[in-house]
Design a protein around this motif. Structure first.
Motif, mmCIF file in Angstrom:
data_model
loop_
_atom_site.group_PDB
_atom_site.id
_atom_site.type_symbol
_atom_site.label_atom_id
_atom_site.label_comp_id
_atom_site.label_asym_id
_atom_site.label_seq_id
_atom_site.Cartn_x
_atom_site.Cartn_y
_atom_site.Cartn_z
ATOM 1 N N SER A 1 0.860 -1.185 0.000
ATOM 2 C CA SER A 1 0.000 0.000 0.000
ATOM 3 C C SER A 1 0.890 1.226 0.000
ATOM 4 C CB SER A 1 -0.931 0.012 1.224
ATOM 5 O OG SER A 1 -0.170 0.104 2.425
ATOM 6 N N GLU B 1 -2.941 -2.226 -2.629
ATOM 7 C CA GLU B 1 -3.748 -1.010 -2.639
ATOM 8 C C GLU B 1 -2.938 0.051 -3.374
ATOM 9 O OE1 GLU B 1 -4.760 -0.026 1.365
ATOM 10 O OE2 GLU B 1 -5.441 -2.056 1.832
ATOM 11 N N ALA C 1 -2.253 3.543 -4.910
ATOM 12 C CA ALA C 1 -2.618 4.955 -4.774
ATOM 13 C C ALA C 1 -1.431 5.790 -5.240
ATOM 14 C CB ALA C 1 -2.995 5.267 -3.332
ATOM 15 N N ASP D 1 -7.127 3.426 -5.726
ATOM 16 C CA ASP D 1 -7.591 4.669 -5.123
ATOM 17 C C ASP D 1 -8.240 5.516 -6.220
ATOM 18 O OD1 ASP D 1 -7.684 7.378 -4.174
ATOM 19 O OD2 ASP D 1 -6.197 6.865 -2.659
ATOM 20 N N PRO E 1 1.025 5.915 -0.722
ATOM 21 C CA PRO E 1 0.715 6.992 -1.651
ATOM 22 C C PRO E 1 1.886 7.400 -2.537
ATOM 23 C CG PRO E 1 1.285 7.937 0.453
ATOM 24 C CD PRO E 1 1.425 6.440 0.604
ATOM 25 N N THR F 1 -6.797 -3.046 -5.305
ATOM 26 C CA THR F 1 -7.711 -1.942 -5.023
ATOM 27 C C THR F 1 -7.110 -0.656 -5.551
ATOM 28 O OG1 THR F 1 -8.483 -3.022 -3.000
ATOM 29 C CG2 THR F 1 -8.955 -0.676 -3.233
#
Length: 267
Positions: free
Chosen positions: A164, A190, A192, A219, A166, A217
């Motif tokens: 995961s 995830e 992002a 974002d 950003p 997943t």
């Protein structure tokens, strides 16, 4: 025979450089056992380079090699890099380790224990080649930059653990040949932050960039960098386990401010 356990061991590099240039040589090796831990830290002016091997199947070596221990940690603000041409491994650990990186790590990260963590912080750069192995229950959080399969080469990187964060993930791609870097996650992903696609060729084609056994997943705010000539950006989609990228032309935006005739021919 005797019995006992090792105490904790720490290595803190401040404005220091360690280079192990010999074949089959790790730059730092720490061994402890029992409740003892290994703690290694590098400041921004320090580097650790080693782990060269010229023989396939040789004994495992790395720039940093941790043997056993509990509660092991590596905190890097400098440079950790594998050397040589085979089995390039920056970090090798026989037990779980918590890695925090705001510097640069070049080479595979391989931990034998379960539950290792890798936090690539803002400003951190990872170029792991083929492998980031964090074990069952492992987790990687990327707030920096992750290069896949080697910088400016098409290959794949396998992450064992959940991913995961950003940060920025960089993919090299050849749309004409239908190939690109691939991020393979043995866990959940995830996605992002920013995905940067560096194409050597361009055509209207969809490429699979990420696959995750535990699901992908996206974002909703996931961003794409434009191509160097600003003529293309990318659309990302997912079928639940794979992330795909397809180029989208930005001709209208690129031609804004031009006269009608020049915009029509793209000059």
């Amino acid at each position: 025979g005797g019995s006992g356990s090792g105490a904790s061991v720490s290595v803190a590099l401040v404005n220091s450089n360690i280079l192990a240039s010999g074949d089959q040589s790790s730059a730092i090796v720490i061994q402890t056992n029992g409740t003892g831990s290994a703690a290694i830290s590098l400041d921004a002016q320090s580097s650790v380079v080693g782990g060269a091997t010229s023989t396939t199947g040789a004994i495992p070596v790395a720039a940093i090699h941790i043997q056993q221990g509990s509660g092991n940690s590596i905190t890097n603000a400098g440079k950790i890099a594998a050397s040589g041409s085979l089995n390039l491994t920056a970090v090798l650990s026989d037990a779980a380790v918590q890695i925090t990186n705001t510097g640069t790590i070049t080479g595979a990260i391989v931990t034998a224990g379960n539950g290792s963590t890798l936090a690539n912080g803002v400003g951190g750069v990872l170029d792991p080649g083929a492998t980031i192995a964090l074990g069952a229950g492992g987790r990687m959080v990327n707030a920096g930059t992750l290069h896949l399969g080697g910088v400016r080469t098409i290959g794949s990187t396998t992450v064992t653990g959940n991913l995961s964060g950003p940060g920025r993930i960089v993919f090299d791609a050849d749309f004409v040949q239908g190939v690109s870097d691939k991020l393979i996650v043995n866990g959940s992903a995830e996605i992002a932050g920013v995905i940067e696609v560096n194409p050597s060729t361009m055509r209207n084609a969809r490429l699979a960039l990420v696959s995750a056994s535990g699901g992908v997943t996206l974002d909703p705010a996931l961003a794409a960098t434009q191509s160097a000539n600003q003529l293309f950006t990318y659309r990302f989609t997912s079928d639940g386990t794979t992330l795909y990228a397809a180029p989208q032309a930005q001709f209208e935006q690129a031609s804004s401010g031009l006269g009608e005739a020049r915009a029509a021919v793209g000059i």
